[in-house]
Design a protein around this motif. Structure first.
Motif, PDB file in Angstrom:
ATOM      1  N   ALA A 534       0.807  -1.217   0.000  1.00 54.17           N
ATOM      2  CA  ALA A 534       0.000   0.000   0.000  1.00 54.17           C
ATOM      3  C   ALA A 534       0.838   1.265   0.000  1.00 54.17           C
ATOM      4  CB  ALA A 534      -0.945   0.001   1.203  1.00 54.17           C
ATOM      5  N   ASP A 535       2.153   1.124   0.094  1.00 54.63           N
ATOM      6  CA  ASP A 535       3.029   2.289   0.093  1.00 54.63           C
ATOM      7  C   ASP A 535       3.064   2.929  -1.291  1.00 54.63           C
ATOM      8  OD1 ASP A 535       3.595   1.506   2.651  1.00 54.63           O
ATOM      9  OD2 ASP A 535       5.634   0.802   2.219  1.00 54.63           O
ATOM     10  N   GLY A 536       3.263   4.238  -1.320  1.00 52.09           N
ATOM     11  CA  GLY A 536       3.481   4.892  -2.595  1.00 52.09           C
ATOM     12  C   GLY A 536       4.828   4.496  -3.180  1.00 52.09           C
ATOM     13  N   THR A 537       4.928   4.599  -4.485  1.00 54.89           N
ATOM     14  CA  THR A 537       6.184   4.270  -5.166  1.00 54.89           C
ATOM     15  C   THR A 537       7.015   5.534  -5.318  1.00 54.89           C
ATOM     16  OG1 THR A 537       5.056   2.540  -6.424  1.00 54.89           O
ATOM     17  CG2 THR A 537       7.210   3.251  -7.219  1.00 54.89           C
ATOM     18  N   LYS A 538       8.193   5.529  -4.766  1.00 55.69           N
ATOM     19  CA  LYS A 538       9.082   6.679  -4.891  1.00 55.69           C
ATOM     20  C   LYS A 538       9.712   6.714  -6.282  1.00 55.69           C
ATOM     21  CE  LYS A 538      10.285   6.957   0.015  1.00 55.69           C
ATOM     22  NZ  LYS A 538      11.399   6.986   1.017  1.00 55.69           N
ATOM     23  N   ARG A 539      10.085   7.903  -6.697  1.00 50.13           N
ATOM     24  CA  ARG A 539      10.684   8.057  -8.016  1.00 50.13           C
ATOM     25  C   ARG A 539      11.999   7.280  -8.128  1.00 50.13           C
ATOM     26  NH1 ARG A 539       9.316  12.383 -11.341  1.00 50.13           N
ATOM     27  NH2 ARG A 539      11.507  12.879 -11.729  1.00 50.13           N
ATOM     28  N   GLN A 540      12.746   7.192  -7.046  1.00 51.06           N
ATOM     29  CA  GLN A 540      13.998   6.440  -7.090  1.00 51.06           C
ATOM     30  C   GLN A 540      13.734   4.940  -7.233  1.00 51.06           C
ATOM     31  OE1 GLN A 540      15.932   7.611  -3.489  1.00 51.06           O
ATOM     32  NE2 GLN A 540      14.635   6.356  -2.158  1.00 51.06           N
ATOM     33  N   GLN A 541      12.683   4.439  -6.585  1.00 55.59           N
ATOM     34  CA  GLN A 541      12.322   3.028  -6.738  1.00 55.59           C
ATOM     35  C   GLN A 541      11.845   2.751  -8.163  1.00 55.59           C
ATOM     36  OE1 GLN A 541       9.284   3.026  -3.743  1.00 55.59           O
ATOM     37  NE2 GLN A 541      10.645   2.242  -2.142  1.00 55.59           N
ATOM     38  N   MET A 542      11.067   3.689  -8.686  1.00 57.08           N
ATOM     39  CA  MET A 542      10.546   3.543 -10.039  1.00 57.08           C
ATOM     40  C   MET A 542      11.667   3.377 -11.061  1.00 57.08           C
ATOM     41  SD  MET A 542      10.355   5.782 -12.863  1.00 57.08           S
ATOM     42  CE  MET A 542      10.487   7.336 -12.012  1.00 57.08           C
ATOM     43  N   ALA A 543      12.766   4.093 -10.880  1.00 57.11           N
ATOM     44  CA  ALA A 543      13.885   3.988 -11.821  1.00 57.11           C
ATOM     45  C   ALA A 543      14.417   2.561 -11.873  1.00 57.11           C
ATOM     46  CB  ALA A 543      14.993   4.958 -11.423  1.00 57.11           C
ATOM     47  N   VAL A 544      14.554   1.926 -10.724  1.00 57.97           N
ATOM     48  CA  VAL A 544      15.050   0.547 -10.680  1.00 57.97           C
ATOM     49  C   VAL A 544      14.037  -0.405 -11.300  1.00 57.97           C
ATOM     50  CG1 VAL A 544      15.831  -1.313  -9.179  1.00 57.97           C
ATOM     51  CG2 VAL A 544      16.405   1.053  -8.620  1.00 57.97           C
ATOM     52  N   PHE A 545      12.759  -0.264 -10.926  1.00 57.43           N
ATOM     53  CA  PHE A 545      11.713  -1.133 -11.480  1.00 57.43           C
ATOM     54  C   PHE A 545      11.733  -1.111 -13.005  1.00 57.43           C
ATOM     55  CE2 PHE A 545       8.631  -0.571  -7.625  1.00 57.43           C
ATOM     56  CZ  PHE A 545       9.470  -1.357  -6.852  1.00 57.43           C
ATOM     57  N   LEU A 546      11.766   0.084 -13.572  1.00 59.26           N
ATOM     58  CA  LEU A 546      11.671   0.217 -15.024  1.00 59.26           C
ATOM     59  C   LEU A 546      12.882  -0.380 -15.731  1.00 59.26           C
ATOM     60  CD1 LEU A 546      10.244   3.844 -15.321  1.00 59.26           C
ATOM     61  CD2 LEU A 546       9.017   1.711 -15.755  1.00 59.26           C
ATOM     62  N   MET A 547      14.066  -0.075 -15.255  1.00 64.64           N
ATOM     63  CA  MET A 547      15.258  -0.551 -15.942  1.00 64.64           C
ATOM     64  C   MET A 547      15.423  -2.059 -15.814  1.00 64.64           C
ATOM     65  SD  MET A 547      16.158   2.209 -17.311  1.00 64.64           S
ATOM     66  CE  MET A 547      17.774   1.937 -17.994  1.00 64.64           C
ATOM     67  N   LYS A 548      15.113  -2.617 -14.650  1.00 61.91           N
ATOM     68  CA  LYS A 548      15.204  -4.067 -14.487  1.00 61.91           C
ATOM     69  C   LYS A 548      14.145  -4.783 -15.311  1.00 61.91           C
ATOM     70  CE  LYS A 548      17.514  -4.715 -10.035  1.00 61.91           C
ATOM     71  NZ  LYS A 548      17.421  -5.371  -8.703  1.00 61.91           N
ATOM     72  N   ALA A 549      12.945  -4.216 -15.352  1.00 57.75           N
ATOM     73  CA  ALA A 549      11.875  -4.861 -16.114  1.00 57.75           C
ATOM     74  C   ALA A 549      12.192  -4.891 -17.601  1.00 57.75           C
ATOM     75  CB  ALA A 549      10.555  -4.142 -15.875  1.00 57.75           C
ATOM     76  N   LYS A 550      12.804  -3.831 -18.107  1.00 54.34           N
ATOM     77  CA  LYS A 550      13.101  -3.781 -19.543  1.00 54.34           C
ATOM     78  C   LYS A 550      14.316  -4.620 -19.901  1.00 54.34           C
ATOM     79  CE  LYS A 550      13.802  -0.762 -23.490  1.00 54.34           C
ATOM     80  NZ  LYS A 550      13.721   0.610 -24.031  1.00 54.34           N
ATOM     81  N   TYR A 551      15.358  -4.558 -19.076  1.00 52.10           N
ATOM     82  CA  TYR A 551      16.634  -5.149 -19.474  1.00 52.10           C
ATOM     83  C   TYR A 551      16.982  -6.441 -18.761  1.00 52.10           C
ATOM     84  CZ  TYR A 551      17.335  -0.732 -21.867  1.00 52.10           C
ATOM     85  OH  TYR A 551      17.201   0.341 -22.701  1.00 52.10           O
ATOM     86  N   GLY A 552      16.236  -6.827 -17.722  1.00 52.91           N
ATOM     87  CA  GLY A 552      16.435  -8.128 -17.118  1.00 52.91           C
ATOM     88  C   GLY A 552      17.460  -8.171 -16.009  1.00 52.91           C
ATOM     89  N   LEU A 553      17.668  -9.383 -15.511  1.00 55.44           N
ATOM     90  CA  LEU A 553      18.514  -9.599 -14.348  1.00 55.44           C
ATOM     91  C   LEU A 553      19.967  -9.196 -14.581  1.00 55.44           C
ATOM     92  CD1 LEU A 553      17.289 -13.141 -13.265  1.00 55.44           C
ATOM     93  CD2 LEU A 553      16.705 -10.974 -12.181  1.00 55.44           C
ATOM     94  N   CYS A 554      20.421  -9.268 -15.806  1.00 53.21           N
ATOM     95  CA  CYS A 554      21.838  -9.064 -16.085  1.00 53.21           C
ATOM     96  C   CYS A 554      22.213  -7.589 -16.219  1.00 53.21           C
ATOM     97  CB  CYS A 554      22.229  -9.790 -17.371  1.00 53.21           C
ATOM     98  SG  CYS A 554      21.814 -11.534 -17.355  1.00 53.21           S
TER      99      CYS A 554
END
Length: 682
Positions: A534-554
């Protein structure tokens, strides 16, 4: 003087081939004197192996400042060609074939564009013995080049489905090349000059629906002309389909230098062999980063091995080898394993290295770097152990895959870990006791299994199925499953089992999305067994989510350089934030600042998601007025918001009346939904 009857004279004259001729194209017109259409008509009515050459002046209205001349069809597609012909785009001044053994430095100056005709096939060869080289063929509603009958056509040195630079997709609607009939056709070849770029097409790069001695070698299928940048076809790289089982000598790639194709980034499989097809040898290629399987006999999942390889289907469903151990040397790679196949049969094993890091935990292994071949012969029971020392070093930890090819040229799928996937559930309460079912291959008891390092009893149901129950594990953890079979073969499913977060039980509305997000390594929660749903998503967290989701674990972002004054390089999120900005997805929240602790609004998230998915230059369609609280066309980011809804990533925050709540914050639970749907996480 003896007279010859007129009818007999005419018949005699018709039986004598006219001399081969060269017909030169001197303009970009769709018809008339000097056009390509006229040259093809003239060649068709002339006997012999004619040549169509090009000498279009740069002043022609169809030529651009760089000397690329586009012949745009505006009336109908060209007539089918029944007489052998050579169509040579390299005769156009300024053109030159590829000389680069690794990439492609060809300069192509003749473009055939079919956007103005329907139905649309670029060139249709039906006479056999024809060659097409040095052309860019794009924009046709169906196919770039169709080989429709007879034998022995050659397609080499072309760009099919791209622009003249070989870097941007201009799709042919279905296939780059469609080999519909005939034998002995060649696409590409062993020389650098023979390489075709077959990328960006709407469906399959090369479709083969014919029988024997089809050779596809040395091409880039799904990449730009550098052989590295993604430019995938909309379905498979190479597809074999429809024909019967009588063909022989069909080859994709080859073990000779220069024979291997690069087959990568296609939206489905690298090479799809449908059930009716047999005798397709697929060896020596670089096959990687395709959405499904590198070599596929079914749809989307590997076919499990069976004892004595008695089942049948595509390529006779040839069993793949099992890798049991790898020794990484300074100049060699030693691979120990086993093959179970037809009894007393000689097989060629081909070995490939893949990067040590897998982009996705559930990514099936393909074959990126060819290492070499090794012969084995099965015994009377169909078993063949192998210990192959290959004369090429692979990186430490490289994932090794192997194919097996029988004497008739039937190549297997790439070898996989013996554990394929979880069936039904891949998460449950941390207290344990949840049923686990796993599919795979070559299961044999007695076997041992661990989940998150905790031993758990295992029941081998069959050689392709096992069951167990989850043990007690810390909440909010993502755990590997490791199985060891009776002969010591080990298989691992990475991030296979999620012990539920304390704040996301099974009944939670975001449960499935949170489980998918964390099992893909996008986030590990906020600590103490909590996800922070239920927490809001911080902009710094969003950066990690987006880059990992697009480019993967590596993916690892470049080191921090200090781009934003409020993002010191000591901040763990700093490299991710700067990587997001470097890709043009965000410029921050003000001049020189990023506001890393600010919460992401739903309006901002629509822009972030779609620009990350499609690129910073992405422009969504114009709005139509979907949400009452996002006025079209004046509301900020309205086009992005409506496109997010059109892609069914979100339905908004309220159905009636339809609201999006653009200035509301995106919770971490909602973010799990957005990320999972946008990037198609499994």
């Amino acid at each position: 003087m003896k007279r010859i009857a007129p009818a007999l004279f005419a018949a005699t004259l018709a039986a004598v081939p006219l001399a081969a001729a060269t017909f030169t194209v001197v303009n970009t017109n769709d018809s008339g004197a000097g056009s390509l259409r006229q040259a093809l008509l003239d060649a068709e009515t002339n006997g012999g192996l004619d040549t169509v050459a090009f000498a279009i002046p740069g002043s022609d209205p169809g030529c651009d400042a760089g000397g690329v001349c586009t012949i745009a069809l505006t009336t109908t597609q060209y007539a089918q060609l029944f007489d052998p012909i050579v169509i040579d785009g390299y005769t156009q001044p300024g053109s030159s074939p590829n000389t680069d053994p690794v990439a492609d430095d060809a300069v192509l100056r003749i473009v055939l564009n079919g956007a103005g005709v329907a139905p649309g096939i670029g060139l249709r060869l039906a006479g056999g013995g024809s060659t097409v080289r040095g052309l860019v063929i794009n924009g046709f509603s169906s196919t770039g080049i169709g080989l429709n009958s007879e034998d022995g056509d050659v397609v080499e040195g072309n760009f099919l489905g791209t622009d003249a630079s070989g870097t941007t997709a201009v799709p042919n609607g279905s296939f780059g090349i469609d080999i519909a009939a005939g034998n002995g056709h060649t696409v590409g070849g062993l020389t650098a000059a023979s390489r075709n770029i077959i990328s960006g097409n709407g469906s399959t790069g090369i479709r083969v629906a014919t029988n024997s001695n089809i050779t596809i070698s040395g091409n880039f299928i799904g990449t730009a002309k550098d052989g590295v940048s993604p430019l995938g076809n909309g379905y498979n790289g190479v597809g074999f389909q429809f024909a019967g089982a009588t063909g022989t000598g069909n080859l994709v790639g080859g073990r000779a230098p220069g024979a291997g194709n690069v087959i990568a980034y296609n939206i489905a499989d690298g090479v799809l062999v449908q059930p009716a097809m047999r005798n397709i040898a697929i060896v020596g290629n670089s096959i990687h980063d395709n959405a499904y399987l590198g070599i596929d006999f079914s749809c989307c999942e590997p076919i499990a091995n069976d004892p004595s390889d008695s089942d049948d289907g595509a390529n006779h469903l040839q069993n793949f080898p099992i890798v049991q151990s790898v020794v990484y040397g300074g100049s060699t790679t030693e691979v120990v394993g086993k093959l179970d196949g037809a009894p007393t049969t000689a097989f060629d094993l081909d070995f490939y290295a893949n990067p040590a890091c897998s982009n996705s935990p559930r990514e099936y292994i393909e074959g990126q770097t060819y290492l070499g071949t090794f012969p084995v012969t099965t015994d009377a029971t169909g078993h063949a152990p192998f210990d192959a020392v290959l004369p090429i070093a692979a990186e430490n930890g490289a994932r090794i895959s192997v194919t097996a090819t029988d004497p008739a040229g039937n190549t297997s799928e790439f070898s996989q870990r013996i554990l394929f996937k979880m069936i039904a559930s891949r998460s449950g309460p941390p207290a344990g006791g949840t049923a686990i079912t796993i599919s795979g291959t070559d299961f044999a008891g007695p076997a041992t299994m661990t989940v998150g390092g905790v031993a758990t009893p295992v029941t081998i149901v069959s050689s392709q199925s096992l069951t167990s129950t989850s043990p007690t594990l810390p909440p909010g953890t993502v755990n590997d499953i490791v199985l060891t079979t009776a002969d010591g073969t080990t298989g691992t499913l990475v991030k296979a089992w999620v012990a539920n977060f304390l704040d996301v039980p099974n009944a939670h509305q975001f449960y499935a999305f949170v489980t998918t997000l964390v099992s893909n390594g996008i986030t590990a929660g906020v600590g103490s067994g909590l996800y922070g749903v239920a927490d809001g998503t911080k902009r710094q967290q969003m950066a990690v989510f987006l880059m990992k989701a697009k480019y993967g674990l590596c993916y690892a972002p470049p080191p921090c350089a200090g781009v934003f004054t409020d993002v010191p390089c000591s901040l763990v999120f700093a490299p991710w934030i700067e990587a997001l900005a470097a890709q043009g997805i965000t410029t921050g929240c003000g001049v020189g600042i990023f506001c890393p602790d600010n919460l992401v609004t739903r309006r901002q998230m629509a822009v972030f998601l779609l620009k990350t998915k499609y690129g910073s230059n992405y422009v969504p369609p114009d709005c139509t007025g979907v949400f009452d609280d996002v006025v079209c066309p004046t509301a900020p980011a309205v086009n992005f918001i409506e496109q997010l809804a059109a892609e069914q990533i979100t339905g908004g925050c309220q159905a009636s009346p339809p609201l999006y709540c653009p200035d509301g914050s995106s919770t971490r639970g909602q973010m799990a939904v957005f990320i999972t749907k946008t990037f198609g996480l499994q």
